[in-house]
Enzyme design. Structure first.
Site, PDB file in Angstrom:
ATOM      1  N   ARG A 162       0.820  -1.216   0.000  1.00 47.88           N
ATOM      2  CA  ARG A 162       0.000   0.000   0.000  1.00 47.88           C
ATOM      3  C   ARG A 162       0.855   1.268   0.000  1.00 47.88           C
ATOM      4  NH1 ARG A 162      -2.312  -3.591  -1.413  1.00 47.88           N
ATOM      5  NH2 ARG A 162      -4.198  -4.541  -0.604  1.00 47.88           N
ATOM      6  N   SER A 198     -11.033  -0.623   3.710  1.00 51.32           N
ATOM      7  CA  SER A 198     -10.264  -1.286   4.767  1.00 51.32           C
ATOM      8  C   SER A 198      -9.565  -0.244   5.640  1.00 51.32           C
ATOM      9  CB  SER A 198      -9.230  -2.229   4.150  1.00 51.32           C
ATOM     10  OG  SER A 198      -9.854  -3.285   3.463  1.00 51.32           O
ATOM     11  N   GLU A 201      -4.548   1.974   7.344  1.00 47.53           N
ATOM     12  CA  GLU A 201      -4.464   1.940   5.885  1.00 47.53           C
ATOM     13  C   GLU A 201      -5.194   3.144   5.300  1.00 47.53           C
ATOM     14  OE1 GLU A 201      -5.984  -1.020   2.340  1.00 47.53           O
ATOM     15  OE2 GLU A 201      -4.885  -1.885   4.006  1.00 47.53           O
TER      16      GLU A 201
END
Length: 298
Positions: free
Chosen positions: A171, A220, A290
């Site tokens: 990410r 998420s 995240e």
């Protein structure tokens, strides 16, 4: 926020004290001190070249995996509009797309052309620029696995960089300083149209069944720790359904926070921090955000 910022001339749109909350998937947060929507890549380069070094710069994509804090975002916020940055071109072995094109649109163009390998993008609620900048991934594939190159605008101009230049991690991608992704090419391979359609239907069905896709959410919330699933740790710590004001840990998927109506950014972020504390106390595993959080608290 200062209210005294000045910018070079822009052919696109420029707005002071621009509301950002309605543009995010959570529907919360304060305004941008200045919001710029450049007309095209040339306009963006001129904008970046004219910025004072001390001026804060924030780039927004689809604002799907984002919390804008209630006090708003100081400095300049750049958001690339679909007109000028949203084109999608199909090639024999891939797709070239502007940064403002949605990931799902890219997947649909590939499917229509009988190109396989980009089906996972239909399960990511974001834009191409954001997908590159955060190495977005789902269902076993990440952007790093399919990216050929991306063009990045800086004060010096637009540079085409190979995938390796972004030093992708989980990410995360490393962009040039003050760089903005404007276009990217994703490789794909000719495939069976029926199989591609079936895979996309499978991804959409799985997402609908397991995630609160119709809620005001940010996707998420926390990264999966090494060898573990964030949702399972959150569930085991008794956080499913936990509330703070109008914010709640989703009953459907414990790694999603939702705005049940009237939540503030502070309530959503505060709930996330409470979840992190509970998980650490229960399992000893630290969770890392995240969801991107920007701006200042009110």
């Amino acid at each position: 926020m200062s209210g005294t910022l000045t910018l070079p001339a822009l052919r696109g749109r420029l707005e002071a004290d621009a509301p950002l909350g309605p543009q995010t998937w959570f529907r919360v947060g304060g305004p941008a001190e200045l919001l710029a929507k450049p007309a095209d890549a040339e306009d963006l380069v001129a904008l970046l070249a004219g910025l004072e070094p001390a001026m804060p710069l924030t780039v927004l994509g689809a604002a799907s995996n984002l919390i804008v804090r209630d006090g708003g975002v100081p400095g300049l916020v750049v958001r690339l509009p679909a007109r000028g940055f949203g084109t999608v071109a199909v090639e024999a072995d891939g797709i070239v797309a502007g940064a403002a094109a949605l990931d799902v649109t890219l997947a649909e163009h590939a499917a229509a052309a009988g190109l396989a390998g980009l089906e996972f993008l239909c399960g990511i609620p974001g834009s191409v620029g954001g997908a590159v900048a955060m190495n977005a991934g789902a269902y076993g594939t990440e952007v790093k696995d399919v990216l050929d190159w991306a063009e990045v605008a800086t004060a010096r101009g637009v540079e085409r960089l190979p995938a390796a230049a972004f030093r992708f991690d989980y990410r995360h991608a490393t962009l040039p300083e003050r760089g903005v992704v404007v276009r990217a090419r994703f490789r794909a391979a000719p495939g069976d149209a029926a199989a591609i359609a079936a895979r996309m239907a499978e991804i959409r069905s799985a997402r609908e069944a397991s995630q609160p896709v119709r809620a005001r959410t940010g996707g998420s919330t926390f990264r999966n720790p090494e060898g573990a699933k964030a949702w399972a740790l959150i569930d085991a710590a008794g956080c499913r359904g936990l509330r703070r004001g109008g914010a709640m840990v989703s009953e459907k998927h414990a790694n999603f926070l939702v705005n049940t109506g009237g939540a503030t950014a502070a309530e959503i972020e505060g709930l996330g921090e409470a979840v992190r504390e509970r998980v650490l106390a229960h399992s000893g595993v630290p969770l890392h955000w995240e969801i991107r959080r920007i701006g200042v608290a009110q």
